[in-house]
Write a protein that holds these residues in place. Structure first.
Motif, PDB file in Angstrom:
ATOM      1  N   MET A   1       0.844  -1.184   0.000  1.00 19.68           N
ATOM      2  CA  MET A   1       0.000   0.000   0.000  1.00 19.68           C
ATOM      3  C   MET A   1       0.885   1.241   0.000  1.00 19.68           C
ATOM      4  O   MET A   1       1.824   1.331   0.768  1.00 19.68           O
ATOM      5  N   ASP A   2       0.569   2.173  -0.857  1.00 18.87           N
ATOM      6  CA  ASP A   2       1.346   3.400  -0.956  1.00 18.87           C
ATOM      7  C   ASP A   2       0.615   4.535  -0.237  1.00 18.87           C
ATOM      8  O   ASP A   2      -0.134   5.289  -0.845  1.00 18.87           O
ATOM      9  N   TRP A   3       0.802   4.605   1.062  1.00 22.33           N
ATOM     10  CA  TRP A   3       0.103   5.606   1.869  1.00 22.33           C
ATOM     11  C   TRP A   3       0.586   7.016   1.550  1.00 22.33           C
ATOM     12  O   TRP A   3      -0.088   7.991   1.860  1.00 22.33           O
ATOM     13  N   ASN A   4       1.739   7.149   0.907  1.00 19.22           N
ATOM     14  CA  ASN A   4       2.248   8.477   0.542  1.00 19.22           C
ATOM     15  C   ASN A   4       1.249   9.241  -0.304  1.00 19.22           C
ATOM     16  O   ASN A   4       1.180  10.466  -0.242  1.00 19.22           O
ATOM     17  N   ARG A   5       0.479   8.535  -1.089  1.00 24.21           N
ATOM     18  CA  ARG A   5      -0.547   9.174  -1.923  1.00 24.21           C
ATOM     19  C   ARG A   5      -1.577   9.879  -1.044  1.00 24.21           C
ATOM     20  O   ARG A   5      -2.026  10.978  -1.355  1.00 24.21           O
ATOM     21  N   VAL A   6      -1.956   9.236   0.046  1.00 22.17           N
ATOM     22  CA  VAL A   6      -2.924   9.837   0.965  1.00 22.17           C
ATOM     23  C   VAL A   6      -2.305  11.055   1.639  1.00 22.17           C
ATOM     24  O   VAL A   6      -2.922  12.120   1.695  1.00 22.17           O
ATOM     25  N   GLU A   7      -1.083  10.902   2.137  1.00 25.22           N
ATOM     26  CA  GLU A   7      -0.423  12.025   2.814  1.00 25.22           C
ATOM     27  C   GLU A   7      -0.268  13.225   1.876  1.00 25.22           C
ATOM     28  O   GLU A   7      -0.500  14.360   2.280  1.00 25.22           O
ATOM     29  N   GLY A   8       0.118  12.971   0.639  1.00 26.17           N
ATOM     30  CA  GLY A   8       0.352  14.055  -0.307  1.00 26.17           C
ATOM     31  C   GLY A   8      -0.906  14.779  -0.731  1.00 26.17           C
ATOM     32  O   GLY A   8      -0.854  15.931  -1.141  1.00 26.17           O
ATOM     33  N   ASN A   9      -2.039  14.107  -0.640  1.00 24.55           N
ATOM     34  CA  ASN A   9      -3.314  14.700  -1.058  1.00 24.55           C
ATOM     35  C   ASN A   9      -4.279  14.823   0.115  1.00 24.55           C
ATOM     36  O   ASN A   9      -5.491  14.726  -0.062  1.00 24.55           O
ATOM     37  N   TRP A  10      -3.748  15.030   1.302  1.00 18.66           N
ATOM     38  CA  TRP A  10      -4.564  14.990   2.505  1.00 18.66           C
ATOM     39  C   TRP A  10      -5.752  15.936   2.454  1.00 18.66           C
ATOM     40  O   TRP A  10      -6.856  15.584   2.865  1.00 18.66           O
ATOM     41  N   LYS A  11      -5.569  17.130   1.933  1.00 19.08           N
ATOM     42  CA  LYS A  11      -6.681  18.086   1.906  1.00 19.08           C
ATOM     43  C   LYS A  11      -7.849  17.549   1.092  1.00 19.08           C
ATOM     44  O   LYS A  11      -9.005  17.731   1.461  1.00 19.08           O
ATOM     45  N   GLN A  12      -7.563  16.873  -0.015  1.00 24.16           N
ATOM     46  CA  GLN A  12      -8.615  16.307  -0.844  1.00 24.16           C
ATOM     47  C   GLN A  12      -9.189  15.028  -0.214  1.00 24.16           C
ATOM     48  O   GLN A  12     -10.366  14.723  -0.366  1.00 24.16           O
ATOM     49  N   VAL A  13      -8.348  14.280   0.476  1.00 28.33           N
ATOM     50  CA  VAL A  13      -8.747  12.987   1.032  1.00 28.33           C
ATOM     51  C   VAL A  13      -9.589  13.153   2.303  1.00 28.33           C
ATOM     52  O   VAL A  13     -10.402  12.298   2.626  1.00 28.33           O
ATOM     53  N   LYS A  14      -9.433  14.266   2.995  1.00 30.20           N
ATOM     54  CA  LYS A  14     -10.147  14.466   4.263  1.00 30.20           C
ATOM     55  C   LYS A  14     -11.653  14.275   4.105  1.00 30.20           C
ATOM     56  O   LYS A  14     -12.285  13.671   4.962  1.00 30.20           O
ATOM     57  N   GLY A  15     -12.217  14.743   3.017  1.00 28.86           N
ATOM     58  CA  GLY A  15     -13.656  14.583   2.794  1.00 28.86           C
ATOM     59  C   GLY A  15     -14.054  13.129   2.681  1.00 28.86           C
ATOM     60  O   GLY A  15     -15.078  12.701   3.239  1.00 28.86           O
ATOM     61  N   LYS A  16     -13.246  12.346   1.992  1.00 30.26           N
ATOM     62  CA  LYS A  16     -13.531  10.910   1.858  1.00 30.26           C
ATOM     63  C   LYS A  16     -13.396  10.203   3.198  1.00 30.26           C
ATOM     64  O   LYS A  16     -14.160   9.293   3.506  1.00 30.26           O
ATOM     65  N   ILE A  17     -12.427  10.641   3.987  1.00 29.86           N
ATOM     66  CA  ILE A  17     -12.242  10.067   5.322  1.00 29.86           C
ATOM     67  C   ILE A  17     -13.475  10.351   6.179  1.00 29.86           C
ATOM     68  O   ILE A  17     -13.994   9.478   6.864  1.00 29.86           O
TER      69      ILE A  17
END
Length: 67
Positions: A1-17
């Motif tokens: 799993m490449d969690w770096n993708r989540v960290e790098g796009n955290w602002k966009q991912v927060k809504g999905k979280i």
């Protein structure tokens, strides 16, 4: 799993979280700041999950994302 993708796009991912784990607050998400271990801990805290359950739920969620 490449969690770096989540960290790098955290602002966009927060809504999905938040869609997946609605008990997490905006303040929680600001503190987590894309860090997987922090996310696991907050899910455990808010939902009363064991560490393995939180880890599995995150893995399942990550696998469903269309990156």
């Amino acid at each position: 799993m490449d969690w770096n993708r989540v960290e790098g796009n955290w602002k966009q991912v927060k809504g999905k979280i938040k869609e997946q784990w609605g008990k997490l607050t905006d303040d929680d998400l600001d503190v987590i700041d894309g860090k997987r271990d922090q996310l696991e801990g907050k899910i455990q805290e808010r939902y009363g999950y064991e560490k393995d359950r939180a880890r599995k739920d995150i893995d399942d969620w990550y696998g469903r994302q269309n990156w």
